[in-house]
Design a protein around this motif. Structure first.
Motif, PDB file in Angstrom:
ATOM      1  N   LEU A  27      46.992  45.401  44.032  1.00 16.74           N
ATOM      2  CA  LEU A  27      46.496  46.009  45.257  1.00 16.74           C
ATOM      3  C   LEU A  27      45.130  45.408  45.527  1.00 16.74           C
ATOM      4  CD1 LEU A  27      47.255  49.793  44.684  1.00 16.74           C
ATOM      5  CD2 LEU A  27      48.524  48.201  46.115  1.00 16.74           C
ATOM      6  N   ALA A  28      44.887  45.088  46.770  1.00 15.94           N
ATOM      7  CA  ALA A  28      43.581  44.562  47.155  1.00 15.94           C
ATOM      8  C   ALA A  28      43.107  45.341  48.365  1.00 15.94           C
ATOM      9  CB  ALA A  28      43.678  43.077  47.481  1.00 15.94           C
ATOM     10  N   ALA A  29      41.882  45.822  48.319  1.00 15.78           N
ATOM     11  CA  ALA A  29      41.307  46.557  49.441  1.00 15.78           C
ATOM     12  C   ALA A  29      40.167  45.740  50.018  1.00 15.78           C
ATOM     13  CB  ALA A  29      40.814  47.917  48.979  1.00 15.78           C
ATOM     14  N   PHE A  30      40.096  45.716  51.354  1.00 16.02           N
ATOM     15  CA  PHE A  30      39.037  44.954  52.006  1.00 16.02           C
ATOM     16  C   PHE A  30      38.790  45.514  53.396  1.00 16.02           C
ATOM     17  CE2 PHE A  30      43.113  42.950  52.739  1.00 16.02           C
ATOM     18  CZ  PHE A  30      43.135  42.739  54.109  1.00 16.02           C
ATOM     19  N   SER A  31      37.675  45.116  53.964  1.00 16.72           N
ATOM     20  CA  SER A  31      37.348  45.507  55.335  1.00 16.72           C
ATOM     21  C   SER A  31      36.805  44.282  56.056  1.00 16.72           C
ATOM     22  CB  SER A  31      36.324  46.640  55.351  1.00 16.72           C
ATOM     23  OG  SER A  31      35.130  46.238  54.725  1.00 16.72           O
ATOM     24  N   SER A  36      33.261  45.368  62.135  1.00 14.78           N
ATOM     25  CA  SER A  36      33.586  45.781  63.500  1.00 14.78           C
ATOM     26  C   SER A  36      35.063  46.136  63.703  1.00 14.78           C
ATOM     27  CB  SER A  36      33.132  44.745  64.540  1.00 14.78           C
ATOM     28  OG  SER A  36      33.990  43.624  64.568  1.00 14.78           O
ATOM     29  N   TRP A  37      35.844  46.223  62.642  1.00 16.32           N
ATOM     30  CA  TRP A  37      37.237  46.651  62.720  1.00 16.32           C
ATOM     31  C   TRP A  37      37.401  47.935  61.929  1.00 16.32           C
ATOM     32  CZ3 TRP A  37      41.356  44.057  65.090  1.00 16.32           C
ATOM     33  CH2 TRP A  37      41.080  42.782  65.580  1.00 16.32           C
ATOM     34  N   ASP A  38      38.097  48.935  62.494  1.00 18.98           N
ATOM     35  CA  ASP A  38      38.423  50.090  61.653  1.00 18.98           C
ATOM     36  C   ASP A  38      39.765  49.812  60.974  1.00 18.98           C
ATOM     37  OD1 ASP A  38      40.646  51.032  63.176  1.00 18.98           O
ATOM     38  OD2 ASP A  38      39.407  52.405  64.320  1.00 18.98           O
ATOM     39  N   GLY A  39      40.099  50.625  59.999  1.00 19.05           N
ATOM     40  CA  GLY A  39      41.279  50.376  59.177  1.00 19.05           C
ATOM     41  C   GLY A  39      42.582  50.329  59.964  1.00 19.05           C
ATOM     42  N   ASP A  40      42.754  51.258  60.905  1.00 16.03           N
ATOM     43  CA  ASP A  40      43.986  51.289  61.692  1.00 16.03           C
ATOM     44  C   ASP A  40      44.117  50.048  62.568  1.00 16.03           C
ATOM     45  OD1 ASP A  40      45.068  53.759  60.789  1.00 16.03           O
ATOM     46  OD2 ASP A  40      43.686  54.840  62.099  1.00 16.03           O
ATOM     47  N   LEU A  48      50.806  46.261  54.199  1.00 16.37           N
ATOM     48  CA  LEU A  48      49.459  46.633  54.608  1.00 16.37           C
ATOM     49  C   LEU A  48      49.403  48.104  54.992  1.00 16.37           C
ATOM     50  CD1 LEU A  48      48.892  43.536  56.879  1.00 16.37           C
ATOM     51  CD2 LEU A  48      47.953  43.885  54.592  1.00 16.37           C
ATOM     52  N   ARG A  49      48.368  48.790  54.541  1.00 16.52           N
ATOM     53  CA  ARG A  49      48.143  50.192  54.885  1.00 16.52           C
ATOM     54  C   ARG A  49      46.663  50.373  55.212  1.00 16.52           C
ATOM     55  NH1 ARG A  49      53.073  50.681  54.961  1.00 16.52           N
ATOM     56  NH2 ARG A  49      54.324  51.624  53.343  1.00 16.52           N
ATOM     57  N   PRO A  50      46.358  51.191  56.217  1.00 13.16           N
ATOM     58  CA  PRO A  50      44.946  51.425  56.528  1.00 13.16           C
ATOM     59  C   PRO A  50      44.282  52.312  55.481  1.00 13.16           C
ATOM     60  CG  PRO A  50      46.333  52.723  57.984  1.00 13.16           C
ATOM     61  CD  PRO A  50      47.247  51.868  57.150  1.00 13.16           C
ATOM     62  N   LEU A  51      43.024  52.044  55.239  1.00 10.17           N
ATOM     63  CA  LEU A  51      42.180  52.922  54.420  1.00 10.17           C
ATOM     64  C   LEU A  51      41.343  53.722  55.410  1.00 10.17           C
ATOM     65  CD1 LEU A  51      40.855  50.395  51.751  1.00 10.17           C
ATOM     66  CD2 LEU A  51      42.651  52.108  51.464  1.00 10.17           C
ATOM     67  N   THR A  52      41.418  55.021  55.337  1.00 11.22           N
ATOM     68  CA  THR A  52      40.700  55.835  56.324  1.00 11.22           C
ATOM     69  C   THR A  52      39.869  56.953  55.717  1.00 11.22           C
ATOM     70  OG1 THR A  52      42.660  57.218  56.608  1.00 11.22           O
ATOM     71  CG2 THR A  52      42.400  55.374  58.132  1.00 11.22           C
ATOM     72  N   ILE A  53      40.032  57.215  54.437  1.00 12.92           N
ATOM     73  CA  ILE A  53      39.331  58.365  53.853  1.00 12.92           C
ATOM     74  C   ILE A  53      37.929  57.998  53.392  1.00 12.92           C
ATOM     75  CG2 ILE A  53      39.374  60.081  51.996  1.00 12.92           C
ATOM     76  CD1 ILE A  53      42.450  60.024  52.272  1.00 12.92           C
ATOM     77  N   ALA A  54      37.809  57.178  52.374  1.00 13.33           N
ATOM     78  CA  ALA A  54      36.498  56.829  51.832  1.00 13.33           C
ATOM     79  C   ALA A  54      35.889  55.618  52.528  1.00 13.33           C
ATOM     80  CB  ALA A  54      36.589  56.571  50.335  1.00 13.33           C
ATOM     81  N   HIS A  55      36.749  54.715  52.994  1.00 10.08           N
ATOM     82  CA  HIS A  55      36.290  53.488  53.637  1.00 10.08           C
ATOM     83  C   HIS A  55      37.179  53.208  54.829  1.00 10.08           C
ATOM     84  CE1 HIS A  55      33.746  52.574  50.207  1.00 10.08           C
ATOM     85  NE2 HIS A  55      34.771  52.846  49.416  1.00 10.08           N
ATOM     86  N   SER A  56      36.704  52.382  55.710  1.00  6.36           N
ATOM     87  CA  SER A  56      37.529  51.948  56.823  1.00  6.36           C
ATOM     88  C   SER A  56      37.912  50.499  56.565  1.00  6.36           C
ATOM     89  CB  SER A  56      36.773  52.075  58.147  1.00  6.36           C
ATOM     90  OG  SER A  56      37.619  51.747  59.212  1.00  6.36           O
ATOM     91  N   GLY A  57      39.139  50.288  56.205  1.00 13.42           N
ATOM     92  CA  GLY A  57      39.596  48.943  55.885  1.00 13.42           C
ATOM     93  C   GLY A  57      41.093  48.938  55.686  1.00 13.42           C
TER      94      GLY A  57
END
Length: 76
Positions: free
Chosen positions: A11-15, A18-22, A38-47
């Motif tokens: 799993l790799a998370a990134f942001s 100027s883009w939100d996760g969705d 791909l899945r959006p991260l919306t709780i702790a980070h936006s990515g």
């Protein structure tokens, strides 16, 4: 599931600035970096969280990298 770490998925998370996760997730999905999920991260980070499957080619990772780079360069 492989017991050897060299043969497992990641799993790799990134942001991207100027883009939100969705929005980022939707834009990347339009570029179809299959078989990466791909899945959006919306709780702790936006990515985005990318689930990279066990069976994948380096060229498929390169497609995701190119898509992320293109979106980052666009500056929105």
């Amino acid at each position: 599931m492989p017991l050897n770490a060299d043969r497992s998925a990641a799993l790799a998370a990134f942001s991207v600035a100027s883009w939100d996760g969705d929005e980022l997730t939707c834009a990347l999905r339009e570029r179809r970096p299959e078989p990466i999920i791909l899945r959006p991260l919306t709780i702790a980070h936006s990515g985005v969280r990318a689930s990279v499957p066990f069976f994948i080619l380096e060229e498929e990772i390169d497609l995701l990298e190119d898509a992320v780079g293109s979106l980052a360069a666009s500056g929105r």
